[in-house]
Design a protein around this motif. Structure first.
Motif, PDB file in Angstrom:
ATOM      1  N   ASP A  26       8.298   6.296  -8.311  1.00 11.64           N
ATOM      2  CA  ASP A  26       8.152   6.918  -9.634  1.00 11.64           C
ATOM      3  C   ASP A  26       6.696   7.040 -10.076  1.00 11.64           C
ATOM      4  OD1 ASP A  26      10.908   7.140  -9.805  1.00 11.64           O
ATOM      5  OD2 ASP A  26      11.154   5.445 -11.194  1.00 11.64           O
ATOM      6  N   ILE A  27       5.818   6.175  -9.558  1.00 11.57           N
ATOM      7  CA  ILE A  27       4.405   6.235  -9.975  1.00 11.57           C
ATOM      8  C   ILE A  27       3.508   6.817  -8.890  1.00 11.57           C
ATOM      9  CG2 ILE A  27       4.621   4.383 -11.662  1.00 11.57           C
ATOM     10  CD1 ILE A  27       3.193   2.528  -9.604  1.00 11.57           C
ATOM     11  N   GLY A  28       4.098   7.510  -7.928  1.00 13.67           N
ATOM     12  CA  GLY A  28       3.282   8.210  -6.944  1.00 13.67           C
ATOM     13  C   GLY A  28       3.363   7.684  -5.526  1.00 13.67           C
ATOM     14  N   GLY A  29       4.156   6.655  -5.287  1.00 13.93           N
ATOM     15  CA  GLY A  29       4.397   6.220  -3.920  1.00 13.93           C
ATOM     16  C   GLY A  29       3.561   5.060  -3.421  1.00 13.93           C
ATOM     17  N   ASP A  30       2.654   4.554  -4.239  1.00 11.73           N
ATOM     18  CA  ASP A  30       1.891   3.387  -3.808  1.00 11.73           C
ATOM     19  C   ASP A  30       1.479   2.569  -5.023  1.00 11.73           C
ATOM     20  OD1 ASP A  30      -0.071   4.966  -4.922  1.00 11.73           O
ATOM     21  OD2 ASP A  30      -1.341   5.009  -3.157  1.00 11.73           O
ATOM     22  N   SER A  31       0.902   1.417  -4.753  1.00  8.34           N
ATOM     23  CA  SER A  31       0.464   0.540  -5.825  1.00  8.34           C
ATOM     24  C   SER A  31      -0.923   0.962  -6.306  1.00  8.34           C
ATOM     25  CB  SER A  31       0.408  -0.907  -5.329  1.00  8.34           C
ATOM     26  OG  SER A  31      -0.185  -1.722  -6.305  1.00  8.34           O
ATOM     27  N   PRO A  32      -1.105   1.094  -7.608  1.00  8.91           N
ATOM     28  CA  PRO A  32      -2.425   1.424  -8.135  1.00  8.91           C
ATOM     29  C   PRO A  32      -3.340   0.198  -8.232  1.00  8.91           C
ATOM     30  CG  PRO A  32      -0.865   1.269  -9.926  1.00  8.91           C
ATOM     31  CD  PRO A  32      -0.081   1.095  -8.645  1.00  8.91           C
ATOM     32  N   ILE A  33      -2.821  -0.969  -7.881  1.00  7.82           N
ATOM     33  CA  ILE A  33      -3.573  -2.208  -8.076  1.00  7.82           C
ATOM     34  C   ILE A  33      -4.893  -2.211  -7.307  1.00  7.82           C
ATOM     35  CG2 ILE A  33      -3.546  -4.703  -7.681  1.00  7.82           C
ATOM     36  CD1 ILE A  33      -0.532  -4.622  -8.253  1.00  7.82           C
ATOM     37  N   LEU A  34      -4.875  -1.810  -6.038  1.00 11.40           N
ATOM     38  CA  LEU A  34      -6.094  -1.840  -5.236  1.00 11.40           C
ATOM     39  C   LEU A  34      -7.163  -0.936  -5.840  1.00 11.40           C
ATOM     40  CD1 LEU A  34      -7.720  -2.770  -2.803  1.00 11.40           C
ATOM     41  CD2 LEU A  34      -6.629  -0.948  -1.478  1.00 11.40           C
ATOM     42  N   LYS A  35      -6.777   0.263  -6.231  1.00 10.81           N
ATOM     43  CA  LYS A  35      -7.733   1.213  -6.815  1.00 10.81           C
ATOM     44  C   LYS A  35      -8.398   0.620  -8.051  1.00 10.81           C
ATOM     45  CE  LYS A  35      -7.210   5.151  -9.639  1.00 10.81           C
ATOM     46  NZ  LYS A  35      -6.409   6.268 -10.053  1.00 10.81           N
ATOM     47  N   SER A  78       0.824  -1.209   0.000  1.00  8.10           N
ATOM     48  CA  SER A  78       0.000   0.000   0.000  1.00  8.10           C
ATOM     49  C   SER A  78       0.855   1.255   0.000  1.00  8.10           C
ATOM     50  CB  SER A  78      -0.907   0.033   1.232  1.00  8.10           C
ATOM     51  OG  SER A  78      -1.763  -1.066   1.227  1.00  8.10           O
ATOM     52  N   MET A  79       2.019   1.161   0.640  1.00  6.65           N
ATOM     53  CA  MET A  79       2.954   2.279   0.719  1.00  6.65           C
ATOM     54  C   MET A  79       4.368   1.756   0.490  1.00  6.65           C
ATOM     55  SD  MET A  79       1.551   4.275   4.087  1.00  6.65           S
ATOM     56  CE  MET A  79       1.430   2.814   5.110  1.00  6.65           C
ATOM     57  N   VAL A  80       5.249   2.611   0.066  1.00  5.13           N
ATOM     58  CA  VAL A  80       6.636   2.221  -0.219  1.00  5.13           C
ATOM     59  C   VAL A  80       7.295   1.483   0.958  1.00  5.13           C
ATOM     60  CG1 VAL A  80       8.939   3.101  -0.794  1.00  5.13           C
ATOM     61  CG2 VAL A  80       6.936   3.991  -1.983  1.00  5.13           C
ATOM     62  N   PRO A  81       7.131   1.923   2.218  1.00  5.72           N
ATOM     63  CA  PRO A  81       7.789   1.213   3.317  1.00  5.72           C
ATOM     64  C   PRO A  81       7.313  -0.235   3.515  1.00  5.72           C
ATOM     65  CG  PRO A  81       7.156   3.401   4.033  1.00  5.72           C
ATOM     66  CD  PRO A  81       6.522   3.174   2.688  1.00  5.72           C
ATOM     67  N   GLU A  82       6.202  -0.619   2.906  1.00  7.27           N
ATOM     68  CA  GLU A  82       5.689  -1.981   3.028  1.00  7.27           C
ATOM     69  C   GLU A  82       6.290  -2.932   1.993  1.00  7.27           C
ATOM     70  OE1 GLU A  82       1.468  -1.584   2.637  1.00  7.27           O
ATOM     71  OE2 GLU A  82       1.258  -0.583   4.572  1.00  7.27           O
ATOM     72  N   THR A  83       7.141  -2.418   1.121  1.00  8.79           N
ATOM     73  CA  THR A  83       7.649  -3.202  -0.007  1.00  8.79           C
ATOM     74  C   THR A  83       8.409  -4.446   0.432  1.00  8.79           C
ATOM     75  OG1 THR A  83       7.796  -1.197  -1.337  1.00  8.79           O
ATOM     76  CG2 THR A  83       9.020  -3.091  -2.125  1.00  8.79           C
ATOM     77  N   TYR A  84       9.343  -4.310   1.367  1.00 11.75           N
ATOM     78  CA  TYR A  84      10.139  -5.466   1.784  1.00 11.75           C
ATOM     79  C   TYR A  84       9.251  -6.578   2.322  1.00 11.75           C
ATOM     80  CZ  TYR A  84      13.132  -8.543   4.438  1.00 11.75           C
ATOM     81  OH  TYR A  84      13.738  -9.674   4.939  1.00 11.75           O
ATOM     82  N   ASN A  85       8.334  -6.249   3.230  1.00 11.36           N
ATOM     83  CA  ASN A  85       7.465  -7.281   3.805  1.00 11.36           C
ATOM     84  C   ASN A  85       6.564  -7.906   2.745  1.00 11.36           C
ATOM     85  OD1 ASN A  85       8.444  -7.186   6.415  1.00 11.36           O
ATOM     86  ND2 ASN A  85       7.024  -5.581   7.019  1.00 11.36           N
TER      87      ASN A  85
END
Length: 73
Positions: free
Chosen positions: A53-62, A8-15
């Motif tokens: 680069d695409i705004g800081g989160d995943s657009p997938i959920l939206k 959902s947010m960049v800091p969640e990427t590793y997990n």
């Protein structure tokens, strides 16, 4: 409808990556519990940059929610 998700947010990427690669039903790897954290650690900076680069989160959920609302009509 199937969605693999994303952080959902960049800091969640590793997990997110660690959990993704740890799923042996999805991606069976030898010595999965040993190498998964290493793979996630190596991939995290590149993926974080792509999300930034695409705004800081995943657009997938939206887009999944929009698609799901359209299917419910």
């Amino acid at each position: 409808m199937l969605n693999m998700g994303g952080p959902s947010m960049v800091p969640e990427t590793y997990n997110f990556l660690k959990n993704l690669f740890m799923d042996s039903d999805l991606i069976p790897l030898p010595f999965q519990h040993v190498i998964t954290p290493l793979i996630a650690k190596r991939q995290t900076p590149q993926i974080e940059k792509q999300y930034a680069d695409i705004g800081g989160d995943s657009p997938i959920l939206k887009y999944t929610e929009i698609q799901g609302a359209g299917e419910g009509r």
